[in-house]
Design a protein around this motif. Sequence first.
Motif, PDB file in Angstrom:
ATOM      1  N   THR A 295     -34.353  16.660   6.499  1.00 34.84           N
ATOM      2  CA  THR A 295     -34.856  16.674   7.865  1.00 34.84           C
ATOM      3  C   THR A 295     -34.431  17.985   8.500  1.00 34.84           C
ATOM      4  O   THR A 295     -33.250  18.339   8.464  1.00 34.84           O
ATOM      5  CB  THR A 295     -34.309  15.486   8.673  1.00 34.84           C
TER       6      THR A 295
ATOM      7  N   ALA B 153     -39.371  17.199  19.179  1.00 29.97           N
ATOM      8  CA  ALA B 153     -38.104  16.702  19.710  1.00 29.97           C
ATOM      9  C   ALA B 153     -37.823  17.241  21.111  1.00 29.97           C
ATOM     10  O   ALA B 153     -37.112  16.610  21.887  1.00 29.97           O
ATOM     11  CB  ALA B 153     -36.961  17.076  18.770  1.00 29.97           C
TER      12      ALA B 153
ATOM     13  N   TRP C 287     -26.713  18.007  13.260  1.00 29.84           N
ATOM     14  CA  TRP C 287     -27.593  19.172  13.198  1.00 29.84           C
ATOM     15  C   TRP C 287     -26.742  20.404  12.943  1.00 29.84           C
ATOM     16  O   TRP C 287     -25.852  20.718  13.716  1.00 29.84           O
ATOM     17  CB  TRP C 287     -28.392  19.328  14.489  1.00 29.84           C
TER      18      TRP C 287
ATOM     19  N   GLN D 257     -39.644  19.026  14.754  1.00 32.36           N
ATOM     20  CA  GLN D 257     -38.783  18.329  13.801  1.00 32.36           C
ATOM     21  C   GLN D 257     -39.649  17.686  12.739  1.00 32.36           C
ATOM     22  O   GLN D 257     -40.692  17.102  13.041  1.00 32.36           O
ATOM     23  CB  GLN D 257     -37.964  17.266  14.518  1.00 32.36           C
TER      24      GLN D 257
ATOM     25  N   ARG E 215     -35.162  20.930  11.853  1.00 26.35           N
ATOM     26  CA  ARG E 215     -35.713  21.283  13.159  1.00 26.35           C
ATOM     27  C   ARG E 215     -35.920  22.788  13.171  1.00 26.35           C
ATOM     28  O   ARG E 215     -35.076  23.540  12.681  1.00 26.35           O
ATOM     29  CB  ARG E 215     -34.744  20.924  14.284  1.00 26.35           C
TER      30      ARG E 215
ATOM     31  N   ALA F 228     -43.344  25.683  18.935  1.00 21.88           N
ATOM     32  CA  ALA F 228     -43.121  24.319  18.433  1.00 21.88           C
ATOM     33  C   ALA F 228     -44.308  23.401  18.713  1.00 21.88           C
ATOM     34  O   ALA F 228     -44.705  22.618  17.848  1.00 21.88           O
ATOM     35  CB  ALA F 228     -41.846  23.735  19.030  1.00 21.88           C
TER      36      ALA F 228
ATOM     37  N   VAL G 118     -38.903  22.446  20.159  1.00 22.87           N
ATOM     38  CA  VAL G 118     -38.267  22.009  18.907  1.00 22.87           C
ATOM     39  C   VAL G 118     -39.230  21.143  18.094  1.00 22.87           C
ATOM     40  O   VAL G 118     -39.571  20.030  18.489  1.00 22.87           O
ATOM     41  CB  VAL G 118     -36.959  21.226  19.171  1.00 22.87           C
TER      42      VAL G 118
ATOM     43  N   GLN H 259     -36.561  25.517  16.056  1.00 19.12           N
ATOM     44  CA  GLN H 259     -36.641  25.779  17.494  1.00 19.12           C
ATOM     45  C   GLN H 259     -37.366  27.104  17.678  1.00 19.12           C
ATOM     46  O   GLN H 259     -36.912  28.147  17.206  1.00 19.12           O
ATOM     47  CB  GLN H 259     -35.246  25.836  18.111  1.00 19.12           C
TER      48      GLN H 259
END
Length: 180
Positions: A120, A102, A66, A108, A122, A128, A106, A124
């Motif tokens: 992919t 996630a 990440w 995702q 995420r 979310a 978060v 935050q």
Amino acid sequence: MQHGERALAVGPAQRQTWRALGNGSYTHTNAAAFGSPGFVIGSLAGSALGNAARRRQAARDAEPRWVVDGTGAVTLTLQKLHFAHTAELDLDWGALNSIELAAPDVFQTSFVNTRGSHTTVRVQTPWASLAFVLAAITAFPAHPRLLTRGWLPPDFEERCARAGRPCRPAAQPALRASGA
């Protein structure tokens, strides 16, 4: 936003992408040294140590992880999530390949980007859970977390009841019931 689109929530966000920092390549340096045997051995050993360090770093950089792409503001609508930053991101709910919550803060997702690569990311943000529900209702109505209310924090209903606002499960999501 598109004409007629309404912002449902706006707030701070951090974007992360699952990717490698490098491709595993590094610059190999060949040393040539002249002089005393100690100097030549020292130079060749130093060059070998430098090459080994660059090789190890290149191998580490080739491993996906990440990577924080920056912080900005997120705007949620019924159609998409928009992340405003120097590298903007528009996630149209219908164009997503997968979604997950996630962590409580978060969201995702994976999708095929405009260059045809699988990506992919995420996001935050305090929003979310709302992003997850909007995406799930729109594109993943059979998502297990949506069906079991697993997107809510474990003690959400109890906290609502303690605050004098009982949270009773709906027979079906309001957006689906209204045909939106």
